[in-house]
Structure formats: structure tokens, C-alpha cells
Write an enzyme that holds these catalytic residues in place. Structure first.
Site, PDB file in Angstrom:
ATOM      1  NE  ARG A  90       2.217   1.464  -0.156  1.00  0.00           N
ATOM      2  CZ  ARG A  90       1.567   2.429   0.508  1.00  0.00           C
ATOM      3  NH1 ARG A  90       1.557   3.671   0.075  1.00  0.00           N
ATOM      4  NH2 ARG A  90       0.924   2.146   1.621  1.00  0.00           N
ATOM      5  CG  HIS A 134      -4.380   2.662   1.815  1.00  0.00           C
ATOM      6  ND1 HIS A 134      -3.164   2.963   1.233  1.00  0.00           N
ATOM      7  CD2 HIS A 134      -4.938   3.852   2.126  1.00  0.00           C
ATOM      8  CE1 HIS A 134      -3.000   4.303   1.197  1.00  0.00           C
ATOM      9  NE2 HIS A 134      -4.070   4.852   1.726  1.00  0.00           N
ATOM     10  CD  GLU A 180      -0.439   7.610   5.534  1.00  0.00           C
ATOM     11  OE1 GLU A 180      -1.580   8.041   5.778  1.00  0.00           O
ATOM     12  OE2 GLU A 180       0.359   8.204   4.804  1.00  0.00           O
ATOM     13  CG  ASN A 309       3.018   6.630   3.172  1.00  0.00           C
ATOM     14  OD1 ASN A 309       3.858   5.988   2.540  1.00  0.00           O
ATOM     15  ND2 ASN A 309       1.761   6.256   3.282  1.00  0.00           N
ATOM     16  CE1 TYR A 311       1.233  12.863   0.160  1.00  0.00           C
ATOM     17  CE2 TYR A 311       1.452  11.377   2.019  1.00  0.00           C
ATOM     18  CZ  TYR A 311       1.107  11.598   0.700  1.00  0.00           C
ATOM     19  OH  TYR A 311       0.646  10.573  -0.069  1.00  0.00           O
ATOM     20  CD  GLU A 382       0.602   7.074   0.548  1.00  0.00           C
ATOM     21  OE1 GLU A 382       0.240   8.197   0.935  1.00  0.00           O
ATOM     22  OE2 GLU A 382      -0.043   6.039   0.779  1.00  0.00           O
TER      23      GLU A 382
HETATM   24  C1  GBH Z   1      -1.810   9.679   2.786  1.00  0.00           C
HETATM   25  O1  GBH Z   1      -2.012  10.144   4.090  1.00  0.00           O
HETATM   26  C2  GBH Z   1      -2.699   8.514   2.498  1.00  0.00           C
HETATM   27  O2  GBH Z   1      -1.998   7.296   2.652  1.00  0.00           O
HETATM   28  C3  GBH Z   1      -3.342   8.551   1.132  1.00  0.00           C
HETATM   29  O3  GBH Z   1      -4.380   7.624   1.088  1.00  0.00           O
HETATM   30  C4  GBH Z   1      -3.810   9.948   0.842  1.00  0.00           C
HETATM   31  O4  GBH Z   1      -4.540  10.035  -0.349  1.00  0.00           O
HETATM   32  C5  GBH Z   1      -2.596  10.822   0.760  1.00  0.00           C
HETATM   33  O5  GBH Z   1      -1.822  10.733   1.912  1.00  0.00           O
HETATM   34  C6  GBH Z   1      -2.909  12.293   0.534  1.00  0.00           C
HETATM   35  O6  GBH Z   1      -3.621  12.830   1.606  1.00  0.00           O
HETATM   36  O7  GBH Z   1      -2.319  19.332   8.726  1.00  0.00           O
HETATM   37  O8  GBH Z   1      -0.600  20.498   7.499  1.00  0.00           O
HETATM   38  O9  GBH Z   1      -0.037  19.366   9.518  1.00  0.00           O
HETATM   39  C7  GBH Z   1      -1.459  11.405   4.406  1.00  0.00           C
HETATM   40  C8  GBH Z   1      -1.122  11.581   5.876  1.00  0.00           C
HETATM   41  C9  GBH Z   1      -1.170  13.026   7.742  1.00  0.00           C
HETATM   42  C10 GBH Z   1      -0.128  13.800   5.765  1.00  0.00           C
HETATM   43  C11 GBH Z   1      -1.398  14.417   8.206  1.00  0.00           C
HETATM   44  C12 GBH Z   1      -0.302  15.241   6.213  1.00  0.00           C
HETATM   45  C13 GBH Z   1      -1.052  16.669   8.063  1.00  0.00           C
HETATM   46  C14 GBH Z   1      -0.513  17.916   7.449  1.00  0.00           C
HETATM   47  N1  GBH Z   1      -1.186  12.961   6.294  1.00  0.00           N
HETATM   48  N2  GBH Z   1      -0.469  15.382   7.628  1.00  0.00           N
HETATM   49  S1  GBH Z   1      -0.917  19.383   8.368  1.00  0.00           S
END
Ligand code: GBH
Length: 476
Positions: A90, A134, A180, A309, A311, A382
């Protein structure tokens, strides 16, 4: 109570967690984060080029001028993917490489670059999954036309998408319109930590989201009507962190639900249900734009699959006093509008981003999506973590990353066993790259990038992941 992911571990003698046939395995990147070559091949500037050259916006004033130099090294990078047995990739197209002024003339050199990259992937037996946007908006659309909050954005985006479908759609069968839009809206127009770094008025964040959704809908409508013969599929990728109620109290459960609706429902309810969540309409009031009937018809049903995505996880609870401050990036939206308090369990491990490692949160989120949106096919586009691990004698041993992937994949496998239609997984990221406002200080790669030599060093976590991909299973 057993966490979800225990459901499918079956008898203890079972040594492998096998994924469904046809499960899509890959890694992901994005144009501005890896390409470099920002003034080459006729590329125009993007909003991220401008932000990188604005003091105080990106750590160390790092920028994407060179990044991983993928613009010149893409053939080697693809050879490495092939060697590792990766099956899908991707990546995103830089709009300012294809249409440098945002709308109007097509830059044939930009088209040629991506065309070659796509051919190279197909030659290597790797399936391209292409994201149209993106975050690297052509700068001129921002400086002259206010970017994403302009109601003409959908027309510019659909015209750009048209060029991409026309030039690449014979070979690309998996399209993602936007990456996103939550980040573009909240981080870009709400709290201003991402380009274009607007922080004037929270109404702008809601307007950006609105125009992004309309742009997505318009591009999908165009793809389905004009390019039906290409027989591809098209969807959108949204991001969401899980929100676990702090306690069983009904008020905390409601806070967690509200937080998820402000985070993911904001973008997915219009697509799956035809309008913004009621709770947002009630709490945001006039600052939340309204869809016309034509918009609703265009946006509803506009995603062939659910791109996610994911995390991290936070605990959500009913605030004991009114939330007034505009919150940190992780709040799941504009915090003063939601009235949710977010906290963390101190026992949770954290990555270099300070994000909590909570694998079961991914299974709960998948289940939440499955139930709310009526069992859609889901692709995790992701998932990953930042850990900075030194290379010693040519070896990059990163057990925390390996454990992260193993635990999240185990949890997601459990969600599949629990009935969720999860069809694919893309690890973020193929290699260390430009991490937006954090510059090059955060390393998300499964391949280490040595920025002084541009040497790629396969991390131990990638060696493990490559086995997972090739066996379609996690060895326990
Ligand atoms: C992605 O976004 C992006 O698509 C990518 O480009 C980027 O490199 C990758 O992630 C890594 O950052 O503050 O502890 O509550 C990530 C979206 C949104 C994920 C906010 C984490 C906050 C965590 N993020 N979220 S916290």
C-alpha cells in the site's frame, strides 16, 4: 472473562494461528514520507513542503526533501519486498507530482514515475493498493483557495482521481481514496499540528471533514460510473483508536461510545448510514455542516470495503467537570465538543510515540465496527509502532516491535474467529520514514533506514513478519 483473542486459541496443542485463505498481507507507506525528490520530475510543492520550511512546526526542522530517496530507489525497495515474500504493498500517489497546480495540467513525468513503479510491483508479483490522498495537498490549493474547506475541493479531488483511474486503473485494482480524513481535519484544521496547521476555529475542522467526505463520494461515484470495466474495488481508510470504558458505570460506557462516534462514526456513519451520528449533530450544533440529499445519496454506500488504521487505546470516562481545553492529538476529535475524559492504565506498555500497547483493543474495535456497520469486509490498512533500535554489526534486533505485531495479529485473529470479516493486514511501515511533525525521530519501519547512506537493513521483526506472510499464519 477471557479477552477475545483467547477464543480461537483452541486446544493448547495447536501451534499455529492460521488466517483465512486469500488473506491479503502487506506493508504500507505514503508518498511524502518516503519519496524525496520533491523538486524533481516536475513535481509541484505540497502543503507539507511549506510546513517543513516553517520554523517550529516539525522537530529539528526536518523535511521530506530526500526522505528515503524512494523516488530514485524504488526498484531496489521493490526487489527487497519481493525477497521478503511480501504479497501486497500500500502506497500513496503525490497529487502535486501528477497535477502540480492542483487542477489543470497533468505532469506526464509524474504519471510516468508511478506507472513504472506499478509495473515494477506487478513484475515482482506484488499487488498494488493505491491511496490517492495521504495528506500532501498541492500547495497552491491551500494558498489560493483555502484547501480542504473550499466547497470546490470535491471537484478538484475527483478530477485528480479521474486522471489516476485513467492512467493506472488498467493495472491497479485496489483503490483507497483518502487516508485518515480524521487526521487531515483534526490535526490539520482543529489543533494545527499537521499541515496546513490551522488552529483558528474548530468549525474549520468540521468543514474540512465535510468536504473530504464529499470528495471521497464524488471520486467513488466517478470510478463506479466511468471505470466499471476496470473491475476494481474502491474504499476509504479511516483511523480509530479504541476507547475502553474506565468503569462499568453506565455513564463511562456512554462516554466511550460517544468518543468512538466522534472519532470513527464522524466519517463512517455518513458512508454506512447516510448522515453524521446524532450525538455529533446534537453536541456540535451549527458548526457541523449539513449534507444535502444529493450528498447523502452520493456518500451512502461509497466504500466497497472498510479500511482501518489502528494504533492504540485509551480509557474513556464521563468528566467530573466540563472539558474546556482543546486536547492533545489523541482525543478522538475536538475534545470540548465531546465531553469525554481520556486516561490510561499505568500498567500499559508504551511505544516511542507514548502510545499504549493494548492488543485486545484492536479486537474490540473490529467487533464494534462489525456490529455498527453491519458486517463489512475490513482491511487493516495500517498498524504498527515506533521503537528506535540501534543497528549492531549489521543486525537490528527489535523484539518490542516483533511482540507488538505478534500480539496485535493474535488479537485480530481472535476477532476473525469471533465472526469479524477481516480480509487483510498492512503493517506500518515498510521502512523507517518521515514521521510528520516528529521528523525522522520516530522509527516505524520493519526495515531500518540509514538516512546518511540510504542503506536498508531488514529488522528482525521483518524477518518474523515475512514468515507470517509466507505461511499465512502466526507461529505461537
Ligand atoms: C498514521 O496516522 C498515518 O497514516 C501515517 O502516515 C503515520 O506515519 C502513522 O500513522 C504513524 O503515526 O495521542 O496516544 O491518544 C496515525 C493516526 C491518530 C494514531 C492519533 C494515534 C493518537 C494516540 N494516529 N492517535 S494518543
Amino acid at each position: 472473562k477471557l479477552p477475545l483473542y483467547h477464543l480461537n486459541s483452541g486446544v493448547s496443542a495447536m501451534s499455529k494461528l492460521v488466517f483465512p485463505d486469500q488473506f491479503v498481507w502487506g506493508t504500507a507507506t505514503a508518498s511524502y514520507q518516503i519519496e524525496g525528490g520533491v523538486r524533481e520530475g516536475g513535481r509541484g510543492p505540497s502543503i507539507w513542503d511549506a510546513v517543513c520550511y516553517t520554523p517550529g512546526r516539525v522537530l529539528n526542522m526536518d523535511n521530506g526533501d530526500v526522505a528515503c530517496d524512494h523516488f530514485h530507489r524504488f526498484k531496489d525497495d521493490i526487489s527487497l519486498m519481493k525477497e521478503l515474500g511480501l504479497k501486497a504493498y500500500r502506497f500513496s500517489l503525490a497529487w502535486p507530482r501528477i497535477i502540480p497546480a492542483g487542477f489543470g495540467d497533468v505532469n506526464e513525468q509524474g504519471v510516468a514515475f508511478y506507472s513504472e513503479l506499478i509495473d515494477c510491483l506487478l513484475d515482482a508479483g506484488i499487488t498494488p493498493w493505491v491511496t490517492l490522498y495521504h495528506w500532501d495537498l498541492p500547495l497552491v490549493l491551500q494558498t489560493e483557495f483555502d484547501g480542504l474547506i473550499n466547497p470546490d475541493f470535491p471537484d478538484w479531488f475527483a478530477a485528480y482521481a479521474d486522471v489516476c483511474f485513467d492512467r493506472f486503473g488498467d493495472r491497479v485494482k485496489n483503490w483507497i481514496t483518502l487516508n485518515e480524513p480524521w487526521c487531515s481535519s483534526v490535526l490539520g484544521y482543529g489543533i494545527g499540528v499537521h499541515a496546513p496547521c490551522r488552529k483558528m476555529d474548530t468549525a474549520e475542522a468540521y468543514m474540512a471533514a465535510h468536504q473530504l467526505l464529499r470528495g471521497h463520494g464524488k471520486a467513488v461515484q466517478l470510478y463506479r460510473s466511468k471505470y466499471q470495466s476496470q473491475a476494481g474495488s474502491i474504499g476509504i481508510t479511516n483511523n480509530c483508536d479504541w476507547r475502553e470504558p474506565l468503569t462499568d458505570a453506565i455513564t463511562d460506557q456512554a462516554a466511550a461510545q460517544r468518543s468512538l462516534e466522534f472519532f470513527l462514526g464522524w466519517f463512517c456513519d455518513p458512508i454506512y448510514k447516510g448522515d453524521y451520528p446524532q450525538v455529533m449533530r446534537d453536541m456540535v450544533g451549527d458548526r457541523l455542516p449539513k449534507f444535502t440529499d444529493a450528498d447523502k445519496a452520493m456518500i451512502k454506500g461509497s466504500s466497497d470495503f472498510f479500511g482501518l488504521n489502528h494504533y492504540t487505546t485509551m480509557l474513556a470516562s464521563e468528566p467530573t467537570e466540563q472539558v474546556v481545553e482543546r486536547n492533545i492529538a489523541g482525543n478522538g476529535g475536538i475534545s470540548e465538543d465531546q465531553n469525554v475524559t481520556l486516561t490510561e492504565d499505568p500498567s500499559w506498555q508504551k511505544t516511542d510515540m507514548d502510545w499504549n500497547v493494548v492488543p485486545w483493543g484492536s479486537a474490540k474495535l473490529l467487533k464494534w465496527i462489525d456490529e455498527r456497520y453491519d458486517h463489512p469486509p475490513i482491511y487493516v490498512t495500517e498498524n504498527g509502532c515506533a521503537y528506535d533500535v540501534p543497528v549492531i554489526d549489521g543486525v537490528c534486533d527489535d523484539p518490542q516491535r516483533l511482540d507488538f505485531f505478534k500480539s496485535y495479529l493474535t488479537a485480530m485473529h481472535g476477532a476473525i474467529a469471533d465472526g469479524v470479516d477481516l480480509r487483510g493486514y498492512f503493517a506500518w511501515s515498510f521502512m523507517d520514514n518521515f514521521e510528520w511533525s516528529w521528523g525522522y525521530t520516530k522509527r516505524f519501519g520493519l526495515v531500518h533506514t540509514d538516512y546518511s547512506t540510504q542503506q536498508r537493513i531488514v529488522k528482525n521483526s521483518m524477518k518474523w513478519y515475512s514468515q507470517v506472510v509466507q505461511s499465512n499464519a502466526i507461529a505461537e
